[in-house]
Write a protein that holds these residues in place. Structure first.
Motif, PDB file in Angstrom:
ATOM      1  N   VAL A   1      22.275  97.588  18.081  1.00  0.00           N
ATOM      2  CA  VAL A   1      22.450  97.188  19.481  1.00  0.00           C
ATOM      3  C   VAL A   1      21.656  98.107  20.404  1.00  0.00           C
ATOM      4  O   VAL A   1      21.058  97.654  21.387  1.00  0.00           O
ATOM      5  CB  VAL A   1      23.950  97.193  19.849  1.00  0.00           C
TER       6      VAL A   1
ATOM      7  N   LEU B   1      18.004  97.066  20.259  1.00  0.00           N
ATOM      8  CA  LEU B   1      17.802  95.795  20.954  1.00  0.00           C
ATOM      9  C   LEU B   1      17.830  95.986  22.467  1.00  0.00           C
ATOM     10  O   LEU B   1      17.018  95.413  23.205  1.00  0.00           O
ATOM     11  CB  LEU B   1      18.891  94.810  20.521  1.00  0.00           C
ATOM     12  N   SER B   2      18.752  96.826  22.929  1.00  0.00           N
ATOM     13  CA  SER B   2      18.879  97.056  24.358  1.00  0.00           C
ATOM     14  C   SER B   2      17.689  97.847  24.911  1.00  0.00           C
ATOM     15  O   SER B   2      17.139  97.508  25.959  1.00  0.00           O
ATOM     16  CB  SER B   2      20.183  97.805  24.650  1.00  0.00           C
TER      17      SER B   2
ATOM     18  N   ARG C   1      14.258  95.965  25.188  1.00  0.00           N
ATOM     19  CA  ARG C   1      14.186  94.882  26.183  1.00  0.00           C
ATOM     20  C   ARG C   1      14.827  95.342  27.489  1.00  0.00           C
ATOM     21  O   ARG C   1      15.894  94.854  27.875  1.00  0.00           O
ATOM     22  CB  ARG C   1      14.888  93.626  25.656  1.00  0.00           C
TER      23      ARG C   1
ATOM     24  N   THR D   1      16.803  93.346  31.022  1.00  0.00           N
ATOM     25  CA  THR D   1      17.015  91.957  30.606  1.00  0.00           C
ATOM     26  C   THR D   1      18.498  91.777  30.295  1.00  0.00           C
ATOM     27  O   THR D   1      19.257  92.759  30.222  1.00  0.00           O
ATOM     28  CB  THR D   1      16.182  91.630  29.357  1.00  0.00           C
ATOM     29  N   PRO D   2      18.931  90.527  30.102  1.00  0.00           N
ATOM     30  CA  PRO D   2      20.330  90.334  29.698  1.00  0.00           C
ATOM     31  C   PRO D   2      20.689  91.080  28.413  1.00  0.00           C
ATOM     32  O   PRO D   2      21.847  91.489  28.225  1.00  0.00           O
ATOM     33  CB  PRO D   2      20.421  88.818  29.514  1.00  0.00           C
ATOM     34  N   TRP D   3      19.716  91.263  27.504  1.00  0.00           N
ATOM     35  CA  TRP D   3      19.994  92.030  26.290  1.00  0.00           C
ATOM     36  C   TRP D   3      20.340  93.481  26.638  1.00  0.00           C
ATOM     37  O   TRP D   3      21.238  94.075  26.021  1.00  0.00           O
ATOM     38  CB  TRP D   3      18.781  91.999  25.361  1.00  0.00           C
ATOM     39  N   ASP D   4      19.638  94.046  27.587  1.00  0.00           N
ATOM     40  CA  ASP D   4      19.897  95.423  28.011  1.00  0.00           C
ATOM     41  C   ASP D   4      21.269  95.542  28.678  1.00  0.00           C
ATOM     42  O   ASP D   4      22.045  96.465  28.389  1.00  0.00           O
ATOM     43  CB  ASP D   4      18.791  95.872  28.978  1.00  0.00           C
TER      44      ASP D   4
ATOM     45  N   GLY E   1      23.797  93.520  28.257  1.00  0.00           N
ATOM     46  CA  GLY E   1      24.805  93.308  27.234  1.00  0.00           C
ATOM     47  C   GLY E   1      25.016  94.531  26.357  1.00  0.00           C
ATOM     48  O   GLY E   1      26.147  94.857  25.989  1.00  0.00           O
ATOM     49  N   GLY E   2      23.925  95.230  26.032  1.00  0.00           N
ATOM     50  CA  GLY E   2      24.045  96.448  25.236  1.00  0.00           C
ATOM     51  C   GLY E   2      24.808  97.531  25.954  1.00  0.00           C
ATOM     52  O   GLY E   2      25.654  98.210  25.367  1.00  0.00           O
TER      53      GLY E   2
ATOM     54  N   GLU F   1      25.321 103.529  20.126  1.00  0.00           N
ATOM     55  CA  GLU F   1      24.520 102.627  20.964  1.00  0.00           C
ATOM     56  C   GLU F   1      24.023 103.352  22.198  1.00  0.00           C
ATOM     57  O   GLU F   1      22.834 103.244  22.568  1.00  0.00           O
ATOM     58  CB  GLU F   1      25.373 101.419  21.362  1.00  0.00           C
TER      59      GLU F   1
ATOM     60  N   ARG G   1      20.095 104.123  22.715  1.00  0.00           N
ATOM     61  CA  ARG G   1      19.467 103.406  23.835  1.00  0.00           C
ATOM     62  C   ARG G   1      18.803 104.386  24.808  1.00  0.00           C
ATOM     63  O   ARG G   1      17.649 104.197  25.204  1.00  0.00           O
ATOM     64  CB  ARG G   1      20.510 102.563  24.574  1.00  0.00           C
TER      65      ARG G   1
END
Length: 341
Positions: A123, A126-127, A130, A133-136, A138-139, A225, A229
């Motif tokens: 996670v 992924l965060s 990106r 973004t919504p991925w960030d 969300g992470g 995470e 991140r």
């Protein structure tokens, strides 16, 4: 001073500080237990027990004599690696209790850390890859929620959903009741079932281990995470990453082979200390899931005011935490040349 000599000096200092830390923890535990109100002898035997029995139990609990005399005997036992004998499990030493219950704690800790590392690092990558973004978002939300949710609440909720309502996982204990457990070679059911070549026992052990590990692992993954991140975002902005991109290296390879490798250096410290803390007492997890580990046995000893067992288990846990923290410090100093000693 050369880096090798500096590293040797750093290791020597850390090793010399370890006994001091253990002595401090052992002393604090000794004093806290004796500062608690009430007589543990009366709590165990009852106030009407014969005085001869009380005196015998006081001797076993290390409560005979003055406080300095008790402390002197306690330290002498520790220097001899003697953790004493349990007051509530007659005829059983604290080392035997550790040998019986610690394997269950190891399985829970290792399984939880695997889940936490895979989910948290995944996670976090992924965060960080990106940003904005919504991925960030969300992470970040995942990290905050998993870090802040109480373990006992999440444990009971997941048990209610997946064990009671859906019936996917069993509740309580470590192996099906009435079914022979794997032969006690190592005490680790997963390892022992593999050594015995029994897929049925391996599946049963995994089935009982899955829900506690998933619960604790997902909650711990928020720590990884956040660390991954933050550090990966900084690493992706560094000059050597930009140079790798300018050479036409694919973004996926830049992320994994160049940026992630350096971003994981601080994660090693978090991983090691979190794992040591898990080995040193995932009490809420073990009590919530009725997991027969050493932390759960410590909770029982505290409730029964079994001083030798409490002191022995806490010192054993402290030795693990101190040992792992030293190993992590040395590993970081060896890996990262930026560390100064």
């Amino acid at each position: 001073m050369s880096r090798s000599r500096a590293l040797q000096s750093y290791v020597l200092v850390r090793l010399l500080l370890a006994p001091l830390m253990l002595w401090t923890i052992a002393t604090v535990v000794f004093l806290l237990l004796r500062a608690t109100p009430g007589d543990p002898v009366d709590a165990i035997l009852g106030p009407r027990a014969p005085e001869a029995f009380k005196d015998e139990l006081r001797e076993q609990l290390g409560l005979a004599g003055s406080l300095p005399q008790q402390y002197g005997r306690y330290l002498l036992q520790l220097l001899q690696f003697d953790l004493g004998e349990s007051a509530t499990s007659r005829g059983q030493t604290v080392w035997e209790i550790i040998g019986n219950f610690f394997p269950a704690t190891i399985e829970l800790a290792v399984g939880s850390m695997l889940v936490a590392a895979v989910v948290g690092v995944g996670v976090g990558m992924l965060s960080a890859s990106r940003p904005n973004t919504p991925w960030d978002v969300g992470g970040r939300l995942f990290g905050i929620l998993t870090y802040s949710v109480p373990m006992f609440w999440m444990g009971m909720l997941l048990q209610l959903i997946f064990a009671v309502q859906l019936g996917w996982f069993p509740l309580g204990t470590r192996f099906p009741l009435g079914v022979p457990a794997p032969a006690g070679v190592t005490g680790l059911y997963l390892v022992d079932s593999l050594l015995a070549g029994s897929p049925q026992q391996l599946f049963a052990a995994l089935h009982y281990l899955a829900l506690p590990c998933l619960t604790l692992g997902i909650l711990l993954s928020g720590i990884f995470e956040r660390v991954v991140r933050v550090n990966l975002k900084q690493t992706l902005k560094s000059d050597y990453v930009e140079a790798a991109r300018a050479r036409g290296i694919p973004e996926g390879r830049v992320l994994v082979a160049h940026a992630l490798k350096n971003a994981l250096i601080p994660t090693i410290s978090v991983f090691g200390l979190t794992f040591a803390a898990l080995l040193g007492g995932a009490i809420l997890t073990e009590v919530t899931f009725s997991w027969p580990g050493l932390a759960s046995r410590l909770y029982e000893a505290i409730s029964a005011r079994d001083y030798p067992t409490v002191q022995g288990i806490v010192v054993f846990f402290a030795a693990i935490v101190v040992g792992v923290s030293i190993c992590i410090d040395i590993l970081n100093a060896w890996i990262d040349p930026r560390v100064r000693y």
